[in-house]
Design an enzyme around this catalytic site. Structure first.
Site, mmCIF file in Angstrom:
data_model
loop_
_atom_site.group_PDB
_atom_site.id
_atom_site.type_symbol
_atom_site.label_atom_id
_atom_site.label_comp_id
_atom_site.label_asym_id
_atom_site.label_seq_id
_atom_site.Cartn_x
_atom_site.Cartn_y
_atom_site.Cartn_z
ATOM 1 C CB CYS A 192 -0.901 0.036 1.232
ATOM 2 S SG CYS A 192 -1.740 -1.501 1.549
ATOM 3 C CG HIS A 210 -5.501 -0.519 2.973
ATOM 4 N ND1 HIS A 210 -6.680 -0.254 2.291
ATOM 5 C CD2 HIS A 210 -5.059 -1.711 2.493
ATOM 6 C CE1 HIS A 210 -6.935 -1.250 1.458
ATOM 7 N NE2 HIS A 210 -5.973 -2.151 1.558
ATOM 8 C CG HIS A 212 -8.373 -5.714 3.440
ATOM 9 N ND1 HIS A 212 -7.825 -6.806 2.826
ATOM 10 C CD2 HIS A 212 -7.793 -4.631 2.858
ATOM 11 C CE1 HIS A 212 -6.932 -6.412 1.930
ATOM 12 N NE2 HIS A 212 -6.896 -5.104 1.937
ATOM 13 C CD GLU A 234 -24.647 14.541 16.945
ATOM 14 O OE1 GLU A 234 -25.544 15.026 16.230
ATOM 15 O OE2 GLU A 234 -23.925 15.222 17.703
ATOM 16 C CG HIS A 290 -9.204 -3.758 -1.831
ATOM 17 N ND1 HIS A 290 -8.180 -3.576 -2.731
ATOM 18 C CD2 HIS A 290 -8.592 -3.888 -0.620
ATOM 19 C CE1 HIS A 290 -7.023 -3.619 -2.110
ATOM 20 N NE2 HIS A 290 -7.254 -3.805 -0.828
HETATM 21 C C1 LIG Z 1 -4.997 -10.600 1.754
HETATM 22 S S1 LIG Z 1 -4.264 -9.085 1.557
HETATM 23 C C2 LIG Z 1 -4.174 -8.710 -0.147
HETATM 24 C C3 LIG Z 1 -3.331 -7.503 -0.477
HETATM 25 C C4 LIG Z 1 -3.927 -6.242 0.082
HETATM 26 O O1 LIG Z 1 -4.975 -5.808 -0.335
HETATM 27 C C5 LIG Z 1 -3.268 -5.529 1.138
HETATM 28 O O2 LIG Z 1 -3.797 -4.557 1.645
HETATM 29 C C6 LIG Z 1 -1.938 -5.994 1.599
HETATM 30 O O3 LIG Z 1 -1.240 -4.991 2.189
HETATM 31 P P1 LIG Z 1 0.212 -5.276 2.752
HETATM 32 O O4 LIG Z 1 0.451 -4.114 3.651
HETATM 33 O O5 LIG Z 1 0.170 -6.558 3.516
HETATM 34 O O6 LIG Z 1 1.155 -5.333 1.586
HETATM 35 ZN ZN LIG Z 2 -5.707 -3.949 0.612
#
Ligand SMILES: CSCCC(=O)C(=O)COP(=O)(O)O
Ligand SMILES: [Zn+2]
Length: 324
Positions: A192, A210, A212, A234, A290
């Site tokens: 990322c 980031h 998921h 709110e 994602h």
């Molecule tokens: C199952 S994770 C797939 C890759 C991804 O979307 C991600 O965010 C991985 O981030 P990383 O920091 O582990 O490179």
């Molecule tokens: Zn990701």
């Protein structure tokens, strides 16, 4: 005095007291002098290189080798010296210690830094919290924090809830490595990183997270358009409007961009940047199927906004599903 001037004066003196033959006889001596002077410059560089390397620990030497910076800047200087007949003052190397790699002392100071803002301790703690919330499970997701103008980045593809303080990568805002984890840890920087850097450079973020999160994925499934609108709650007041430079009021409409997923995280950069420009108020970008990138001026606002977004998403999903 420069070598050229010195030679000029010598030539004048010789031609004053001697004839042309004597001048010709002096030329080999002058040539030897120039070669010696070049050697002296090279010698000074070699000594400075050796001093820099001696001052680094093993990790820093490895890091500088892979950054390819030390050798590159050094060969540039040697080439310059070779193409010039003018003697220069001893050249000051752009030291790795100043430019790219922190000294032992600085590195120790960073490790000993007990501030609650020190990402070395903070990132492992936050990742545990995010994991417990289901936001960085199965190695997915990550975090990056700017601290004292350096960018701390979590490693890639590891269980994020088990990250250790010395697993982190540190780079400057130009993307040059400052500290990398010990090679035997076999870690690589988060995939990322290009998006994290985009948030730091384009939005002057202090921290980027980031996630998921299943809520984000569900919300995008319910919203096939390229944006999602949220009103009447709110918790909107916990979201910072980057364009207005203030937090939203609860009667304002919050609009978040949704970008399409790609095979690799780095391939999201272009659409991510486009979304940032199209939505100057936003502090988050959703990635369909994602997850989400969310940032703030510091780690606290990035974290609290993430919490507010997740709360809002749950309610929006509930409202959509139950048609209320
Ligand atoms: C199952 S994770 C797939 C890759 C991804 O979307 C991600 O965010 C991985 O981030 P990383 O920091 O582990 O490179
Ligand atoms: Zn990701």
């Amino acid at each position: 005095m420069t070598l050229i001037k010195e030679i000029g004066i010598k030539m004048k003196q010789i031609s004053k007291f001697s004839g042309e033959e004597e001048i010709l006889a002096e030329i080999p001596k002058i040539t030897t002098q120039i070669s010696r002077s070049k050697l002296k410059i090279k010698w000074n560089q070699a000594v400075e290189e050796a001093e820099c390397l001696a001052a680094m620990n093993k990790d820093q030497r490895i890091s500088s080798f892979f950054a390819n910076d030390f050798l590159a800047s050094n060969s540039q200087l040697i080439n310059k010296a070779e193409s010039s007949s003018e003697e220069k003052a001893p050249i000051k190397q752009p030291s790795m210690l100043e430019k790219n790699v922190v000294s032992d002392h600085e590195q120790q100071a960073l490790v000993n830094d007990d501030s609650e803002d020190n990402p070395r301790h903070l990132i492992p703690q936050l990742c545990k919290i995010f994991y417990a919330n289901g936001w960085v499970t199965g190695t997915g997701g990550g975090i990056s924090i700017k601290y004292k103008n350096q960018i701390y980045i979590a490693p890639s593809g590891v269980q994020k809830e088990r990250i250790q303080p010395d697993d982190l990568f540190v780079q400057n805002l130009n993307g040059e490595d400052i500290i990398i984890p010990k090679p035997d840890k076999n870690l690589s920087k988060s995939q990322c990183t290009p998006i994290f850097m985009c948030s730091f450079t384009e939005r002057n973020a202090g921290a980027v997270i980031h996630v998921h999160s299943q809520e984000v994925v569900k919300l995008c499934l319910l919203n096939p358009e390229s944006e999602v609108k949220i009103t009447g709650l709110e918790m909107i007041k916990g979201i910072y409007n980057e364009k207005k430079g203030k937090f939203y009021d609860n009667d304002e409409e919050l609009i978040l961009p949704i970008i399409e997923n790609s095979k690799y995280e780095k391939d999201l950069v272009d659409t991510f940047k486009t979304a940032l420009r199209k939505y100057p108020s936003t502090s988050a970008v959703l990635v369909r199927n994602h997850g989400m990138y969310v940032w703030g001026s510091n780690w606290k606002t990035a974290k609290t906004q993430l919490e507010c977004y997740e709360y809002l998403f749950k309610i929006v999903i509930f409202k959509k599903i139950h048609n209320v």
